[in-house]
Scaffold this motif. Sequence first.
Motif, PDB file in Angstrom:
ATOM      1  N   SER A 103       9.991 -25.730 -28.942  1.00  0.00           N
ATOM      2  CA  SER A 103       9.405 -24.788 -29.912  1.00  0.00           C
ATOM      3  C   SER A 103      10.413 -23.733 -30.333  1.00  0.00           C
ATOM      4  O   SER A 103      10.482 -23.346 -31.513  1.00  0.00           O
ATOM      5  N   ALA A 104      11.199 -23.262 -29.370  1.00  0.00           N
ATOM      6  CA  ALA A 104      12.220 -22.258 -29.687  1.00  0.00           C
ATOM      7  C   ALA A 104      13.273 -22.838 -30.617  1.00  0.00           C
ATOM      8  O   ALA A 104      13.693 -22.182 -31.584  1.00  0.00           O
ATOM      9  N   LEU A 105      13.712 -24.072 -30.358  1.00  0.00           N
ATOM     10  CA  LEU A 105      14.733 -24.696 -31.202  1.00  0.00           C
ATOM     11  C   LEU A 105      14.226 -24.885 -32.627  1.00  0.00           C
ATOM     12  O   LEU A 105      14.903 -24.554 -33.606  1.00  0.00           O
ATOM     13  N   VAL A 106      13.014 -25.401 -32.750  1.00  0.00           N
ATOM     14  CA  VAL A 106      12.462 -25.685 -34.078  1.00  0.00           C
ATOM     15  C   VAL A 106      12.207 -24.393 -34.863  1.00  0.00           C
ATOM     16  O   VAL A 106      12.163 -24.397 -36.097  1.00  0.00           O
ATOM     17  N   ALA A 107      12.077 -23.293 -34.155  1.00  0.00           N
ATOM     18  CA  ALA A 107      11.865 -22.001 -34.829  1.00  0.00           C
ATOM     19  C   ALA A 107      13.114 -21.526 -35.561  1.00  0.00           C
ATOM     20  O   ALA A 107      13.046 -20.615 -36.376  1.00  0.00           O
ATOM     21  N   HIS A 108      14.284 -22.133 -35.252  1.00  0.00           N
ATOM     22  CA  HIS A 108      15.515 -21.750 -35.950  1.00  0.00           C
ATOM     23  C   HIS A 108      15.580 -22.440 -37.311  1.00  0.00           C
ATOM     24  O   HIS A 108      15.204 -23.611 -37.452  1.00  0.00           O
ATOM     25  N   ASP A 109      16.090 -21.725 -38.301  1.00  0.00           N
ATOM     26  CA  ASP A 109      16.125 -22.245 -39.668  1.00  0.00           C
ATOM     27  C   ASP A 109      16.932 -23.535 -39.806  1.00  0.00           C
ATOM     28  O   ASP A 109      16.683 -24.336 -40.707  1.00  0.00           O
ATOM     29  N   LEU A 110      17.901 -23.738 -38.941  1.00  0.00           N
ATOM     30  CA  LEU A 110      18.750 -24.922 -39.040  1.00  0.00           C
ATOM     31  C   LEU A 110      18.071 -26.201 -38.562  1.00  0.00           C
ATOM     32  O   LEU A 110      18.519 -27.300 -38.877  1.00  0.00           O
ATOM     33  N   VAL A 111      16.996 -26.062 -37.769  1.00  0.00           N
ATOM     34  CA  VAL A 111      16.442 -27.208 -37.038  1.00  0.00           C
ATOM     35  C   VAL A 111      15.164 -27.731 -37.680  1.00  0.00           C
ATOM     36  O   VAL A 111      14.237 -26.977 -37.975  1.00  0.00           O
ATOM     37  N   ALA A 112      15.155 -29.042 -37.889  1.00  0.00           N
ATOM     38  CA  ALA A 112      13.955 -29.700 -38.404  1.00  0.00           C
ATOM     39  C   ALA A 112      13.087 -30.234 -37.277  1.00  0.00           C
ATOM     40  O   ALA A 112      11.861 -30.173 -37.341  1.00  0.00           O
ATOM     41  N   GLU A 113      13.721 -30.750 -36.249  1.00  0.00           N
ATOM     42  CA  GLU A 113      12.974 -31.378 -35.155  1.00  0.00           C
ATOM     43  C   GLU A 113      13.833 -31.347 -33.902  1.00  0.00           C
ATOM     44  O   GLU A 113      15.065 -31.348 -33.968  1.00  0.00           O
ATOM     45  N   ALA A 114      13.175 -31.331 -32.758  1.00  0.00           N
ATOM     46  CA  ALA A 114      13.923 -31.307 -31.498  1.00  0.00           C
ATOM     47  C   ALA A 114      13.098 -31.952 -30.390  1.00  0.00           C
ATOM     48  O   ALA A 114      11.872 -31.872 -30.386  1.00  0.00           O
ATOM     49  N   ALA A 115      13.795 -32.581 -29.477  1.00  0.00           N
ATOM     50  CA  ALA A 115      13.177 -33.112 -28.260  1.00  0.00           C
ATOM     51  C   ALA A 115      14.066 -32.729 -27.092  1.00  0.00           C
ATOM     52  O   ALA A 115      15.297 -32.812 -27.170  1.00  0.00           O
ATOM     53  N   VAL A 116      13.446 -32.302 -26.018  1.00  0.00           N
ATOM     54  CA  VAL A 116      14.183 -31.804 -24.853  1.00  0.00           C
ATOM     55  C   VAL A 116      13.806 -32.617 -23.626  1.00  0.00           C
ATOM     56  O   VAL A 116      12.619 -32.879 -23.379  1.00  0.00           O
ATOM     57  N   VAL A 117      14.814 -33.000 -22.852  1.00  0.00           N
ATOM     58  CA  VAL A 117      14.590 -33.702 -21.580  1.00  0.00           C
ATOM     59  C   VAL A 117      15.518 -33.102 -20.532  1.00  0.00           C
ATOM     60  O   VAL A 117      16.396 -32.291 -20.837  1.00  0.00           O
ATOM     61  N   GLY A 118      15.337 -33.517 -19.303  1.00  0.00           N
ATOM     62  CA  GLY A 118      16.220 -33.089 -18.228  1.00  0.00           C
ATOM     63  C   GLY A 118      17.078 -34.237 -17.748  1.00  0.00           C
ATOM     64  O   GLY A 118      16.703 -35.403 -17.862  1.00  0.00           O
ATOM     65  N   ARG A 119      18.248 -33.897 -17.247  1.00  0.00           N
ATOM     66  CA  ARG A 119      19.091 -34.898 -16.590  1.00  0.00           C
ATOM     67  C   ARG A 119      19.555 -34.304 -15.275  1.00  0.00           C
ATOM     68  O   ARG A 119      19.677 -33.076 -15.128  1.00  0.00           O
ATOM     69  N   PRO A 120      19.805 -35.131 -14.275  1.00  0.00           N
ATOM     70  CA  PRO A 120      20.246 -34.598 -12.973  1.00  0.00           C
ATOM     71  C   PRO A 120      21.536 -33.808 -13.125  1.00  0.00           C
ATOM     72  O   PRO A 120      22.429 -34.183 -13.892  1.00  0.00           O
ATOM     73  N   ASP A 121      21.612 -32.689 -12.393  1.00  0.00           N
ATOM     74  CA  ASP A 121      22.791 -31.841 -12.428  1.00  0.00           C
ATOM     75  C   ASP A 121      23.125 -31.426 -11.008  1.00  0.00           C
ATOM     76  O   ASP A 121      22.242 -30.977 -10.268  1.00  0.00           O
TER      77      ASP A 121
END
Length: 659
Positions: A546-564
């Motif tokens: 939601s935060a990413l899509v709130a930026h004017d540059l972003v149309a769509e975003a999906a977030v996942v996790g990877r082991p770190d």
Amino acid sequence: MSTEIESVLIENRVFPPFPNLVKGAAISGMDAYQTMCEDARKNPDAFWEKLAREHLVWDKPFTQIVDDGKAPFYRWFGDGELNVSANCLDKHLGTPTANKTAIIFEADDGKVTQITYKELHARVCQFANGIKALGYKAGERAIIYMPMSIEAVVAMQACARLGIIHSVVFGGFSSKSLHERTVDVGATLVITADEQMRGGRSIPLKSAVDESLEMGGCEGVRHVIVYRRTGGQVQWRDGRDLWMHDVCGNQADTCEPEQLNAEHPLFILYTSGSTGKPKGVQHACAGFLLWALLTVKWTFDAKDSDVFWCTADVGWVTGHTYVTYGPLAAGLTQVVFEGVPTYPDVGRFWDMIQRHKVSIFYTAPTAIRSLTKAAEATPERHPREYDLTSLRIIGSVGEPINPEAWMWYYTNVGGERCPVLDTWWQTETGAHMITPLPGVTPLKPGSCTLPLPGIEAAIVDEAGDEVERGKGGFLVMKRPWPGMIRTIWGDPDRFKKSYFPPELKGYYLAGDGAQRDSDGYFWIMGRIDDVLNVSGHRLGTMEVESALVAHDLVAEAAVVGRPDATTGEAIVAFVVLNRNLPDDSEAETIAKTLRDWVGKEIGPIAKPKDIRFGENLPKTRSGKIMRRLLRVVAKGEPVTQDTSTLENPAILDQLSKAR
């Protein structure tokens, strides 16, 4: 939900309990543990009643144990009355504990301040009197947004004393996150500081409060009380803003604690869910305190002579249970630390253990992994260069500790003579649920081992039926316990749906996948929903998206996790821009812009470690984003799963190559 969670590698190494810890332990030996578990199974009411009467001071004794008539909205000791602050402070007055050091506070710059139980009681009473003089009453809600400090503990205890329900917000969260919580909880009071100090830097807090209150919906906030930590410049609104020292002023150092129903809410703490809106986890006075106190005594085998140090911030549940409430109710001396483990150098933790003679040390696997790397790179700051012989118990909290980090911790910090207590629990459970006990449990690196007495944990499938040993499934609790979540603030339907789904026979659903080995030991295998666990902190993917899509540059975003290896999980964001795909140099610039944006919108902890740009996202023909495939891509693994349902399978190749 899916039970398709890969099984973890089962460790063959086993470390038996140390004989010197078995002798005289709060729970001594496997036979004693099994007897307690059997007593709890046979007659749970009698089990919990005995513990509640022995360990808590009641103003009005209870006659009811647990009311399950409106399950899952359980009520514990529902006709009893007490006060949590009185159980942490007043009960020690007139005993030798009154003059014992309650808190050893070490500031970021190394300055040490000590306060006794008697002095802490007086400070809490003065602040409570000051708040009361402003017209605040039991049942109102206060937001606490403060640095780690004696004052933060005073603020929480003063609220508990008056029956004001507190909601502590981690000082690293942004003004927007603070605003969301202030509005949702309906706060009428905010307690904050001018600034906080971390790693030699001052970080403003009051200005974030000002920004949050200007966003609207916070008109109910009548006062902002400010602790002067640094003397940094702040904006001031006369009539609303008050200095903490002025509020305490000439107030009396005694304050009669409010006599509260056992089920009166003690605090609301927000934790991320799999949807965008954070969940306000509500805990009740008596049940939470009982479970906090019992786990301090059982898990840490706390003795009067111990110096206890939990490194967690009070903004997280660990700081509630094992800083503000549990250790004080147990009458322990504890260390409270303002700073970070790497400032002024990477030996800060070990130096503090050495100087303060810490005997019980409790920290996060993230910190352990970070310090492992730092120690190997800076041999002069390696824990072996410090005198850590005061330690007798070491623990980990926030996420499973991997076997390699476990062994490093056991060998280099514990000197192969301290058990590593890998504790599994959640904001929602109030305190430890599955954990080794120093006087009972043979240890297996990577396993949280066995449930505490009174906790009936199981691994089940989608129908709520227990699975075979060695098979993965949903971790559930089959019976209620006093420290459990009571509801989600203002959203009882979400509470039932999230934690007590009917398809699982009404069991409490932890949200973690797990398996049990042939010895009955539990192994946590990861989240079963879209919640990330970064540095021990749960973050909802929807919040970051939601935060990413709130930026004017972003149309769509999906977030996942990877082991770190350091943070447990790293956030990977797949982003579709409102423009053509950027070239490599542009991509780096835009990625930095979006990271900074997420940091401002949510907080630095939520910044994606990796942002990849694509022309689209992998979706089914119905428009559902296939996050399970994105998780594979984020790990850098080849996609071998069925992609026949995808509308655009070629996008996976593009995202795999994107950086």
